[in-house]
Design an enzyme around this catalytic site. Structure first.
Site, PDB file in Angstrom:
ATOM      1  N   GLU A  36       6.421  12.368  40.891  1.00  0.00           N
ATOM      2  CA  GLU A  36       7.153  12.133  42.140  1.00  0.00           C
ATOM      3  C   GLU A  36       7.931  10.829  42.229  1.00  0.00           C
ATOM      4  OE1 GLU A  36       4.656  12.801  45.554  1.00  0.00           O
ATOM      5  OE2 GLU A  36       4.693  14.947  45.222  1.00  0.00           O
TER       6      GLU A  36
ATOM      7  N   TYR B  27       4.777  21.269  49.279  1.00  0.00           N
ATOM      8  CA  TYR B  27       3.810  21.369  50.373  1.00  0.00           C
ATOM      9  C   TYR B  27       4.356  22.168  51.554  1.00  0.00           C
ATOM     10  CZ  TYR B  27       0.811  18.260  47.770  1.00  0.00           C
ATOM     11  OH  TYR B  27      -0.019  17.741  46.811  1.00  0.00           O
TER      12      TYR B  27
ATOM     13  N   ASP C 147      -1.215   7.731  46.425  1.00  0.00           N
ATOM     14  CA  ASP C 147      -2.239   8.273  47.315  1.00  0.00           C
ATOM     15  C   ASP C 147      -3.599   8.417  46.612  1.00  0.00           C
ATOM     16  OD1 ASP C 147      -3.226   9.572  49.660  1.00  0.00           O
ATOM     17  OD2 ASP C 147      -2.814  11.527  48.764  1.00  0.00           O
TER      18      ASP C 147
ATOM     19  N   GLU D 203       1.503  20.700  42.000  1.00  0.00           N
ATOM     20  CA  GLU D 203       0.764  20.391  43.225  1.00  0.00           C
ATOM     21  C   GLU D 203       1.206  21.338  44.322  1.00  0.00           C
ATOM     22  OE1 GLU D 203       0.793  16.358  44.760  1.00  0.00           O
ATOM     23  OE2 GLU D 203       0.558  15.528  42.748  1.00  0.00           O
TER      24      GLU D 203
END
Ligand code: BDP
Length: 599
Positions: free
Chosen positions: A418, A474, A165, A512
């Site tokens: 990740e 998240y 990303d 994150e």
């Protein structure tokens, strides 16, 4: 490592010329360059600054998105002096390069974020001009790190299809140095520290390519000599050592010299070092024996127009902003940064988690999207490409650790971001890389890697390789956002209860967590993408984190908005910044500033 990666310096033994400036450039979509002998002179070229990420300089889409081979060319003059070695050092060419001097191939390098150096002493013309040509390629595949693929469009155009990303900025993105170093020279050095009461021992080792003796001298900030040791390895004892601390960075100068029989310098390399120790004890992270809680950011090298190029003034602004929010740490997500970032962090007393570009280890156009949509795995680590991928990963790791091991700011190395870690082959893939990194790092810093949403206790196979467990999470954004925030909090707590069993004697940090926020959007009551929601999101996340004492750090995602590839998930880039892309605060910046003042 064929050539030394030491950062270029100028002194009475070494010199360099910076080759940065306007070079020639040309795209080579049909891969005809070598056949047409462009290494002997680049026809029909346009001008292009070096260093630069080329993409955002153009106004035409096909140039911005160009993917494939492209060539650079410049000329340099060399005087008659043949007493030194001539080394060409590239700080970063993304993602791979072939280098030619006067039409002859001098070497190649794979990997876009670490330096490489080529000895061109036998290829150059002395007392004359020399032609330097570089063929660069910016394609992604499943053996390159970062991972991705290339899409060929119906008109034959190729574009990058990253499995990650951030925008695939490329080119000769970092400085190029033409170095002159002695024929017998210092290739590398290691340092490590032990503290006792007020004193410190610096254990060092110097690598040279000759037999002459080495002298190591330590000077304090005022230039006073505080310790001396003879030999390629030894221990420098420092009485009343001034330690390198967070935001109170004391740097010594450690000068290595190779000396001849008459005591004259053959080579000299001055290193700036900070005396500090880092260790993990139980579930705490210790800096100089004292507990430290990491507060700060995941970042990108990213700015409007210049892409990934290092701009000293911008970096200064970023450090001022990070200090203003009372941060003490950042992760070089998702690749090793330009070397100046580390030099500045050393001076400013910032902590760095240094990450190798192992990102996109999952087949998806944006890895978080696939994982968020149910955690599907793509058996990435069972493919035929794995041995080559692992070899490239290992090289990048080696180059990163060799480049950065002596920076006091670097307190940990991150070996992945990740990847799929939910099956045995992933563990088999990463285990030798962790072993290798442990062996390579003279300071034996903690190792870590950022774990994806579906890498949860019971499913994940790689947390056990990490000295610090690092989570990208998240809850409240990809998982249960908006009106579902209370459910997100419950789900988050449920996961944390599971980590509590594993983290009895291991620290856990967040590498994150964040929410996309459009800087112009306000709404009461909040909606996702508004400034108000970003604050509520963070308040919820902090509430959970504060309830678990093994949580030893929080690096929010992201320091600033940044460019990504186009897509319906992104509004001209990722908007999870605490600051906008041009470095002004969103509301959440004030929340963090207040929290980190007290934390
Ligand atoms: C994670 C990635 C990061 C992304 C982030 C996001 O590690 O590169 O930018 O999520 O979705 O998947 O914002």
């Amino acid at each position: 490592m064929e050539q030394s990666l030491l950062y270029p310096v100028r002194n009475d033994a070494r010199d360099y010329t910076l080759l940065d400036g306007m070079w020639k450039m040309r795209f080579d979509p049909e891969v005809l360059g070598e056949k047409n002998e462009w290494q002997n002179g680049l026809p029909d070229a346009f001008s292009m600054p070096v260093p630069a990420s080329f993409a955002d300089l153009f106004t035409e889409k096909e140039k911005r998105e160009y993917c494939g081979d492209f060539w650079y060319e410049t000329k340099f003059f060399l005087d008659e002096d043949r007493s030194t070695r001539v080394i060409l050092r590239f700080s970063g060419v993304t993602h791979r390069a072939d280098v030619y001097i006067n039409g002859v191939k001098a070497g190649s390098h794979e990997g876009g974020f670490t330096p490489f150096a080529l000895d061109i002493s036998d290829l150059v013309n002395y007392g004359a001009r020399n032609l330097l040509s570089v063929r660069v390629n910016n394609e992604l595949n499943e053996t390159s790190i970062p991972c991705g693929s290339v899409k060929t469009h119906m008109d034959g155009r190729k574009t990058a299809a990253p499995y990650f990303d951030f925008y695939n900025y490329s080119g000769i993105q970092r400085s190029v140095h033409l170095m002159r170093i002695p024929k017998e020279s210092i290739r590398d050095y290691d340092t490590s520290f032990t503290l006792e009461n007020n004193d410190a021992d610096i254990t060092y080792r110097v690598y040279t390519d000759g037999e002459h003796p080495v002298i190591a001298e330590l000077f304090d900030r005022d230039g006073q000599k505080v310790a001396l040791c003879e030999g390629k390895s030894g221990v420098l004892h420092v009485q009343n050592a001034r330690l390198w601390e967070v935001r109170d960075a004391y740097l010594y100068s450690l000068v290595f010299r190779i000396v001849d029989e008459a005591g004259n310098n053959i080579d000299k390399y001055p290193a700036k070092i900070g005396i500090r120790t880092v260790e993990v004890k139980g579930n705490k992270i210790l800096l100089n024996g004292k507990e430290i809680y990491l507060k700060g950011y995941g970042r990108h090298e990213d700015f409007e127009v210049v892409g990934r190029q290092f701009i000293p003034a911008l970096a200064k602004r970023d450090f001022e902003l990070m200090k203003w929010t009372n941060a003490n740490c950042f992760r070089t997500s998702h690749y090793p940064y330009d070397e100046h970032w580390y030099q500045m962090a050393d001076e400013e007393g910032f902590l760095i988690i240094d990450e190798v570009p192992a990102v996109g280890m999952m087949r998806s156009l944006m890895n978080f999207a696939a994982a968020g949509a149910g955690g599907k795995d793509t058996r990435f680590f069972t493919a035929d490409t794995v041995p080559q991928l692992q070899a490239n990963h290992r090289n990048a790791l080696e180059e990163m650790i060799i480049r950065d091991k002596n920076h006091p700011s670097v307190i940990a190395f991150s070996i992945f971001n990740e990847p799929e870690t939910t099956y045995k082959e992933a563990h088999d893939y990463f285990k030798p890389l962790f072993d290798f990194a442990r062996e390579l790092d003279p300071q034996k810093r903690p190792l870590t890697g950022a774990l994806l949403v579906n890498s949860t206790p019971g499913k994940d196979t790689c947390a056990e390789l990490c000295d610090i467990v690092a989570l990208n999470r998240y809850y409240g954004w990809y998982i249960m956002g908006g009106p579902d925030l209370p459910e997100a909090e419950m789900a988050f707590r449920k996961e944390m209860d599971q980590w509590a069993l594993i983290c009895k004697d291991k620290p856990l940090i967040f590498t994150e967590f964040g929410a996309d926020t459009y800087a112009a959007e306000h709404k009461l009551p909040s909606v996702m993408w508004s400034q108000e929601y970003q604050n509520e999101y963070y308040e919820m996340n902090f509430r959970v984190m504060d309830d678990y004492d093994f949580v030893q750090g929080e690096l929010v995602w992201n320091f600033a908005d940044f460019q990504t590839t186009e897509g319906i998930m992104r509004l001209n880039g990722n908007k999870k910044g605490i600051f906008t892309r041009n470095r002004q605060p969103k509301d959440a910046a004030f929340l963090l500033k207040k929290r980190w003042e007290q934390k």
